[in-house]
Design a protein around this motif. Structure first.
Motif, mmCIF file in Angstrom:
data_model
loop_
_atom_site.group_PDB
_atom_site.id
_atom_site.type_symbol
_atom_site.label_atom_id
_atom_site.label_comp_id
_atom_site.label_asym_id
_atom_site.label_seq_id
_atom_site.Cartn_x
_atom_site.Cartn_y
_atom_site.Cartn_z
ATOM 1 N N GLN A 113 14.609 -44.066 -13.264
ATOM 2 C CA GLN A 113 15.805 -43.553 -13.933
ATOM 3 C C GLN A 113 15.768 -43.773 -15.440
ATOM 4 O OE1 GLN A 113 19.768 -44.019 -12.582
ATOM 5 N NE2 GLN A 113 19.264 -43.977 -10.403
ATOM 6 N N VAL A 114 15.139 -44.868 -15.873
ATOM 7 C CA VAL A 114 15.142 -45.177 -17.308
ATOM 8 C C VAL A 114 14.375 -44.129 -18.115
ATOM 9 C CG1 VAL A 114 15.431 -47.653 -16.972
ATOM 10 C CG2 VAL A 114 13.115 -46.686 -17.038
ATOM 11 N N GLU A 115 13.559 -43.318 -17.450
ATOM 12 C CA GLU A 115 12.806 -42.284 -18.153
ATOM 13 C C GLU A 115 13.638 -41.027 -18.402
ATOM 14 O OE1 GLU A 115 8.984 -41.386 -16.513
ATOM 15 O OE2 GLU A 115 8.714 -43.412 -15.749
ATOM 16 N N ILE A 116 14.849 -40.957 -17.876
ATOM 17 C CA ILE A 116 15.658 -39.748 -17.946
ATOM 18 C C ILE A 116 16.871 -39.988 -18.835
ATOM 19 C CG2 ILE A 116 16.984 -38.078 -16.603
ATOM 20 C CD1 ILE A 116 15.234 -38.805 -14.211
ATOM 21 N N ASP A 117 17.112 -39.066 -19.752
ATOM 22 C CA ASP A 117 18.251 -39.147 -20.659
ATOM 23 C C ASP A 117 19.515 -38.701 -19.921
ATOM 24 O OD1 ASP A 117 20.086 -39.131 -22.685
ATOM 25 O OD2 ASP A 117 19.082 -37.597 -23.903
ATOM 26 N N SER B 235 22.455 -38.738 -20.952
ATOM 27 C CA SER B 235 23.466 -38.135 -21.822
ATOM 28 C C SER B 235 23.267 -36.633 -21.984
ATOM 29 C CB SER B 235 23.443 -38.799 -23.204
ATOM 30 O OG SER B 235 22.219 -38.506 -23.889
ATOM 31 N N PHE B 236 22.164 -36.097 -21.458
ATOM 32 C CA PHE B 236 21.902 -34.664 -21.605
ATOM 33 C C PHE B 236 22.974 -33.884 -20.838
ATOM 34 C CE2 PHE B 236 19.774 -30.621 -20.654
ATOM 35 C CZ PHE B 236 19.309 -30.301 -21.924
ATOM 36 N N PRO B 237 23.585 -32.877 -21.461
ATOM 37 C CA PRO B 237 24.701 -32.164 -20.820
ATOM 38 C C PRO B 237 24.225 -31.152 -19.778
ATOM 39 C CG PRO B 237 24.264 -31.233 -22.988
ATOM 40 C CD PRO B 237 23.351 -32.428 -22.846
ATOM 41 N N ILE B 238 23.990 -31.632 -18.587
ATOM 42 C CA ILE B 238 23.551 -30.751 -17.505
ATOM 43 C C ILE B 238 24.332 -31.095 -16.247
ATOM 44 C CG2 ILE B 238 21.660 -32.307 -16.867
ATOM 45 C CD1 ILE B 238 20.021 -29.823 -16.106
ATOM 46 N N ARG B 239 24.672 -30.094 -15.469
ATOM 47 C CA ARG B 239 25.412 -30.308 -14.224
ATOM 48 C C ARG B 239 24.461 -30.738 -13.110
ATOM 49 N NH1 ARG B 239 28.301 -25.086 -12.455
ATOM 50 N NH2 ARG B 239 26.151 -24.383 -12.648
ATOM 51 N N VAL B 240 25.040 -31.373 -12.116
ATOM 52 C CA VAL B 240 24.278 -31.794 -10.947
ATOM 53 C C VAL B 240 23.552 -30.609 -10.317
ATOM 54 C CG1 VAL B 240 24.535 -32.607 -8.571
ATOM 55 C CG2 VAL B 240 25.657 -33.846 -10.439
ATOM 56 N N PHE B 241 24.263 -29.496 -10.127
ATOM 57 C CA PHE B 241 23.648 -28.327 -9.497
ATOM 58 C C PHE B 241 22.407 -27.890 -10.265
ATOM 59 C CE2 PHE B 241 22.852 -23.857 -8.880
ATOM 60 C CZ PHE B 241 23.056 -23.642 -7.530
ATOM 61 N N ILE C 195 25.813 -35.038 -15.127
ATOM 62 C CA ILE C 195 25.052 -36.198 -14.648
ATOM 63 C C ILE C 195 25.503 -37.484 -15.323
ATOM 64 C CG2 ILE C 195 23.052 -34.803 -14.011
ATOM 65 C CD1 ILE C 195 21.646 -35.833 -16.532
ATOM 66 N N ALA C 196 26.110 -37.397 -16.513
ATOM 67 C CA ALA C 196 26.597 -38.593 -17.198
ATOM 68 C C ALA C 196 27.770 -39.231 -16.460
ATOM 69 C CB ALA C 196 26.992 -38.258 -18.631
ATOM 70 N N GLU C 197 28.428 -38.471 -15.591
ATOM 71 C CA GLU C 197 29.594 -38.980 -14.851
ATOM 72 C C GLU C 197 29.200 -39.784 -13.613
ATOM 73 O OE1 GLU C 197 32.547 -35.916 -14.001
ATOM 74 O OE2 GLU C 197 31.439 -34.580 -15.328
ATOM 75 N N LEU C 198 27.936 -39.762 -13.248
ATOM 76 C CA LEU C 198 27.511 -40.333 -11.974
ATOM 77 C C LEU C 198 27.180 -41.808 -12.095
ATOM 78 C CD1 LEU C 198 25.077 -37.472 -10.849
ATOM 79 C CD2 LEU C 198 27.532 -37.685 -10.348
ATOM 80 N N SER C 199 27.368 -42.528 -10.999
ATOM 81 C CA SER C 199 26.870 -43.900 -10.912
ATOM 82 C C SER C 199 25.353 -43.873 -10.756
ATOM 83 C CB SER C 199 27.496 -44.611 -9.710
ATOM 84 O OG SER C 199 27.014 -44.038 -8.500
ATOM 85 N N ALA C 200 24.729 -45.023 -10.883
ATOM 86 C CA ALA C 200 23.272 -45.093 -10.720
ATOM 87 C C ALA C 200 22.858 -44.626 -9.330
ATOM 88 C CB ALA C 200 22.785 -46.522 -10.969
ATOM 89 N N GLY C 201 23.634 -45.022 -8.312
ATOM 90 C CA GLY C 201 23.294 -44.611 -6.954
ATOM 91 C C GLY C 201 23.461 -43.120 -6.741
ATOM 92 N N GLN C 202 24.529 -42.557 -7.291
ATOM 93 C CA GLN C 202 24.735 -41.119 -7.173
ATOM 94 C C GLN C 202 23.641 -40.338 -7.893
ATOM 95 O OE1 GLN C 202 28.660 -41.011 -8.833
ATOM 96 N NE2 GLN C 202 29.687 -41.085 -6.829
ATOM 97 N N PHE C 203 23.272 -40.812 -9.070
ATOM 98 C CA PHE C 203 22.227 -40.111 -9.818
ATOM 99 C C PHE C 203 20.894 -40.160 -9.067
ATOM 100 C CE2 PHE C 203 19.079 -39.861 -13.360
ATOM 101 C CZ PHE C 203 19.335 -38.540 -13.703
ATOM 102 N N GLN C 204 20.609 -41.292 -8.407
ATOM 103 C CA GLN C 204 19.367 -41.366 -7.640
ATOM 104 C C GLN C 204 19.399 -40.394 -6.469
ATOM 105 O OE1 GLN C 204 16.965 -42.618 -8.914
ATOM 106 N NE2 GLN C 204 15.536 -43.650 -7.564
#
Length: 248
Positions: free
Chosen positions: A79-83, A85-91, A133-142
């Motif tokens: 996860q640390v390799e991914i920004d 803060s980039f404005p992109i939706r989950v979909f 993606i900035a709204e997600l928890s670490a678990g949700q983002f994974q």
């Protein structure tokens, strides 16, 4: 690329890879069989992530080679390799799993959009499509990153610390996804730190400390003698040694 026999999805032949001029993987040889489920473990700095990068072709060996069978390889980075803060939706992030088949110029057709929804549902994120993606928890983002891998539908899957810093429920759900991949005869290779997790869920293990310490059935590899040897090897590393000429 040399053709591989049917018993090898990935073959390492005397592989040596340098990181910032210093050898990170030393003279590693062995096969990942098709459909195998392998954990890569070892001390910090053992070259585990570098090995995945070499298998992907993201870094070049200074000696030896990686031979890959035909077919796509899916990569799940740390996860640390991914920004975030980039404005992109989950979909849209999950839809990138279609990239190799669709490219950047074509829009998604109805079946491809449905596949995105199905992948999100499979990781427990139905209804999250429009969230940033900035709204997600670490678990949700994974879970999102796993959904993207699901969409790639690759025969070989590389996971770099996929369960690091996520909650127990998410870990259990994503381990079930890994088990499903294994049941589908995909080749799964994962860098992990939790040895009990490895013992419970991975039938093969590569223990490395820049060099191979042991590689084979997990119960044999994670023997106290091998783990002690890996720690000894790590304590002997000299990070101030001369640079590799090929990588300097």
């Amino acid at each position: 690329m040399t053709a591989l026999p049917q018993h090898a999805a990935i073959r390492l032949r005397n592989l040596t890879v340098a990181y910032r001029g210093h050898p990170a993987v030393h003279h590693l040889s062995g096969d990942f069989a098709p459909g195998s489920l392998t954990a890569i473990v070892g001390p910090n700095g053992a070259g585990k992530t570098t090995l995945l990068a070499a298998i992907m072709g993201r870094v070049s060996p200074v000696e030896g080679e990686v031979q890959r069978a035909a077919g796509r390889i899916a990569w799940l980075p740390q996860q640390v390799e991914i920004d975030r803060s980039f404005p992109i939706r989950v979909f849209d992030l999950v839809a990138l799993g279609h990239w190799s088949r669709v490219g950047s110029l074509r829009g998604l057709d109805a079946p491809q959009r449905e596949a995105v929804h199905h992948a999100l549902d499979a990781v427990g994120l139905a209804g999250f499509e429009r969230r940033g993606i900035a709204e997600l928890s670490a678990g949700q983002f994974q879970r999102v990153l796993f959904a993207r891998v699901l969409l790639q539908d690759a025969p070989v899957i590389l996971l770099d610390e996929p369960f690091n810093a996520i909650d127990a429920r998410t870990t259990a759900d994503l381990l079930a996804v890994v088990a499903r991949w294994h049941a589908e005869s995909r080749t799964v290779i994962a860098v992990l730190h939790d040895l009990e997790q490895v013992r419970r869920h991975f039938d093969r293990t590569l223990l490395m400390a820049r060099r191979c310490v042991a590689w084979g059935p997990t119960a044999e590899v994670l023997h106290a003698e091998h783990l002690f040897r890996a720690r000894q090897m790590a304590e002997a590393w000299d990070d101030d040694a001369a640079l590799c000429e090929e990588a300097a």
